[in-house]
Design a protein around this motif. Structure first.
Motif, short mmCIF file in Angstrom:
data_model
loop_
_atom_site.label_atom_id
_atom_site.label_comp_id
_atom_site.label_asym_id
_atom_site.label_seq_id
_atom_site.Cartn_x
_atom_site.Cartn_y
_atom_site.Cartn_z
N ALA A 24 0.91 -1.27 -0.04
CA ALA A 24 0.20 0.05 -0.17
C ALA A 24 1.01 1.35 0.08
CB ALA A 24 -1.21 -0.19 1.31
N PRO A 25 1.93 1.24 0.68
CA PRO A 25 2.66 2.45 0.60
C PRO A 25 3.52 2.99 -0.44
CG PRO A 25 3.25 1.38 2.84
CD PRO A 25 2.33 0.52 1.92
N THR A 95 -0.45 -16.63 1.83
CA THR A 95 -0.33 -15.99 3.19
C THR A 95 0.00 -14.89 3.62
OG1 THR A 95 1.85 -16.72 3.58
CG2 THR A 95 0.27 -18.68 3.63
N ASP A 98 -3.39 -9.39 3.05
CA ASP A 98 -3.93 -8.59 4.30
C ASP A 98 -3.10 -8.30 5.45
OD1 ASP A 98 -5.88 -6.58 5.29
OD2 ASP A 98 -6.83 -8.17 6.36
N GLY A 99 -1.87 -8.68 5.02
CA GLY A 99 -0.87 -8.60 6.33
C GLY A 99 -0.29 -7.00 6.55
N ASP A 100 -0.21 -6.93 7.82
CA ASP A 100 0.32 -5.67 8.11
C ASP A 100 1.73 -5.51 8.71
OD1 ASP A 100 0.90 -3.01 9.11
OD2 ASP A 100 -0.50 -3.27 10.80
N VAL A 101 2.61 -5.32 7.85
CA VAL A 101 4.05 -5.58 8.32
C VAL A 101 4.94 -4.78 7.48
CG1 VAL A 101 4.50 -7.77 7.24
CG2 VAL A 101 5.66 -7.27 9.25
N ASN A 102 6.06 -4.29 8.23
CA ASN A 102 7.12 -3.67 7.22
C ASN A 102 6.72 -2.24 6.87
OD1 ASN A 102 7.81 -6.78 6.15
ND2 ASN A 102 9.67 -5.66 6.99
N GLY A 103 5.77 -1.94 7.58
CA GLY A 103 5.31 -0.56 7.50
C GLY A 103 3.99 -0.18 6.59
N GLY A 104 3.49 -1.42 6.24
CA GLY A 104 2.00 -1.15 5.72
C GLY A 104 1.39 -2.40 5.39
N TYR A 105 0.20 -2.31 4.58
CA TYR A 105 -0.31 -3.55 4.20
C TYR A 105 -0.14 -3.99 2.92
CZ TYR A 105 -3.74 -3.32 8.09
OH TYR A 105 -4.31 -3.19 9.17
N TYR A 107 -1.41 -6.83 -0.08
CA TYR A 107 -2.56 -7.49 -0.88
C TYR A 107 -2.12 -8.00 -2.15
CZ TYR A 107 -4.80 -3.80 2.21
OH TYR A 107 -5.27 -3.21 3.22
N THR B 3 2.74 5.32 5.73
CA THR B 3 1.45 5.66 5.09
C THR B 3 0.77 4.64 4.56
OG1 THR B 3 2.77 5.93 3.08
CG2 THR B 3 2.52 7.94 4.49
N GLY B 4 1.09 3.31 4.98
CA GLY B 4 0.37 2.27 4.41
C GLY B 4 -0.87 1.64 5.37
N ALA B 23 8.53 3.03 10.81
CA ALA B 23 7.91 2.03 9.84
C ALA B 23 9.05 1.77 8.89
CB ALA B 23 6.59 2.62 9.31
N ALA B 24 9.23 0.46 8.31
CA ALA B 24 10.01 0.26 7.58
C ALA B 24 9.71 1.00 6.04
CB ALA B 24 9.99 -1.50 7.41
N HIS B 97 6.20 -6.61 16.26
CA HIS B 97 5.67 -6.10 14.82
C HIS B 97 6.87 -5.44 14.27
CE1 HIS B 97 3.61 -3.41 12.17
NE2 HIS B 97 2.81 -4.50 11.91
N GLN B 141 -0.83 -9.39 14.68
CA GLN B 141 -1.88 -8.68 13.90
C GLN B 141 -3.08 -8.93 14.76
OE1 GLN B 141 -1.27 -8.60 9.64
NE2 GLN B 141 -3.38 -7.63 9.29
#
Lengths: 120, 249
Positions: A24-25, A95, A98-105, A107, B3-4, B23-24, B97, B141
């Motif tokens: 997303a970012p 898998t 919809d994961g939220d990791v490394n600064g964003g989502y 998809y 911003t994600g 954030a990464a 996280h 999560q």
């Protein structure tokens, strides 16, 4: 190419059948997953001198590439840089959806170019 | 800051992330080694104070272990019908996280595991570790979404939070032990000494880019603060009250 995967339906996959994700970012502009993020989400790279070829179910007009901060070109779809996920240890998995990791989502992407964002 | 956030959702992360946790992606834009680079350039002038990459990863495991201890304590409190502070759980899960899942595991997945797979060593173990990383992220999560003031007040949610923390702890105790005793030693044998030195420097650079200088001390400080809130900071309390030891016959 596009393939139907359990739980997410028809989405983009790479030539080995691994799900492809958007971050997303990245905002359909550029690769923002860098540093350790690249270990978890390896980008789909376009080797120098290789021409993009759309597989079955994929719209050729949506394919492109974008330079990454690492100096390589990353394949894009509808402007989204594409990544695989280290947690998908076999083809046909998604898998990371919809994961939220490394600064964003993260998809998966439909052949239409739209990310599969679950309803809130 | 990230911003994600998911479109259409409240900016939970923006609210929860402290100033110490970046954030990464945003701060690591100049990292140019992963994927295509060579360790040779970094190996040319590694900082003498830089620790080896496997030592660095094991040091990060120490932070993970301390969060697991917090999870154990919070689980025990829920199971005993005691209070559960949403802020403590949120901060513990955010350390996992941001620092473990959003950094440490990326190093393992980008630099350590591929070397073992290329060498044909411990490939089955590596596959299991990758699957466990993915499952851990799902659990974290869940914890971040459910560990709210209203969530910890709900008996059903409390039970699910406790089960999630217990499952996470149960998985990561053997996970990190296997990495420390099998995976990292094998990695150290595979990678030439000069490359190891450069890689240690590279890990340190990536960490500074993502979290800033003094990041490790900051993480240790955060987990220590949670331990203090939970009353488990004092190391002496874990010493058994043994006055005389009689070995078995």
């Amino acid at each position: 190419m596009a393939r139907s995967l359990p739980g997410v339906g028809t989405v983009l996959v790479n030539s080995k059948g691994y799900a492809l994700y958007m971050f997303a970012p990245d905002h359909r502009r550029s690769v923002t997953c860098t540093g350790s993020c690249l270990g978890t989400w390896p980008p789909l790279m376009l080797p120098s001198g290789v021409r993009l070829a759309a597989g079955p179910g994929v719209k050729p007009t949506l394919l492109g590439s974008d330079p990454s901060p690492q100096g390589v070109r990353v394949v894009t779809y509808h402007g989204w840089p594409l990544y695989t996920y280290a947690g998908d240890v076999q083809p046909g998995q998604a898998t990371g959806q919809d994961g939220d990791v490394n600064g964003g989502y993260w998809y998966v992407i439909r052949p239409s170019g739209q990310p599969e964002i679950p309803a809130p | 800051m990230s911003t994600g956030q998911r479109p259409g959702r409240p900016g939970r992360r923006a609210v929860l992330l402290s100033g110490a946790s970046l954030a990464a992606g945003a701060a690591a834009a100049s990292a140019g080694w992963a994927l295509s680079g060579s360790p040779a350039a970094a190996a040319a002038s590694p900082d003498p104070a830089t620790i080896s990459p496997d030592d660095d990863l094991m040091r990060e495991h120490g932070v993970l272990k301390r969060v697991l201890l917090c999870y154990q304590e919070m689980t025990a409190r829920v199971q005993a019908g005691g209070p559960l502070d949403a802020r403590d759980l949120q901060d513990a899960a955010l350390i996992i996280h941001d620092y473990i899942e959003g950094f440490h595991e990326g190093l393992e997945e980008g630099y350590v595991f591929p070397r073992l797979i290329s060498a044909g060593q411990h490939t089955g173990t590596v596959t299991t570790l990758l699957v466990q990383h993915a499952r851990g992220r799902v659990i974290t999560q869940f914890l971040l979404r459910q560990a709210t003031a209203s969530g910890v007040a709900s008996p059903g949610t409390r039970a699910r939070l406790a089960a999630a923390m217990q499952a996470f702890d149960r998985m990561y105790q053997p996970h990190e032990a296997r990495e420390d005793t099998v995976v990292f030693p094998a990695f150290r044998q595979i990678v030439p000494a000069g490359e190891l030195a450069g890689l240690g420097q590279h890990f340190a650079d990536l960490e500074h880019q993502q979290f800033g200088k003094g990041e490790f001390a900051a993480m240790v400080g955060r987990v220590a603060s949670i331990e203090q809130n939970l009353g488990i900071y004092d190391l002496a309390q874990f010493t058994p009250q043994v006055t005389q030891y009689t070995p078995p016959a």
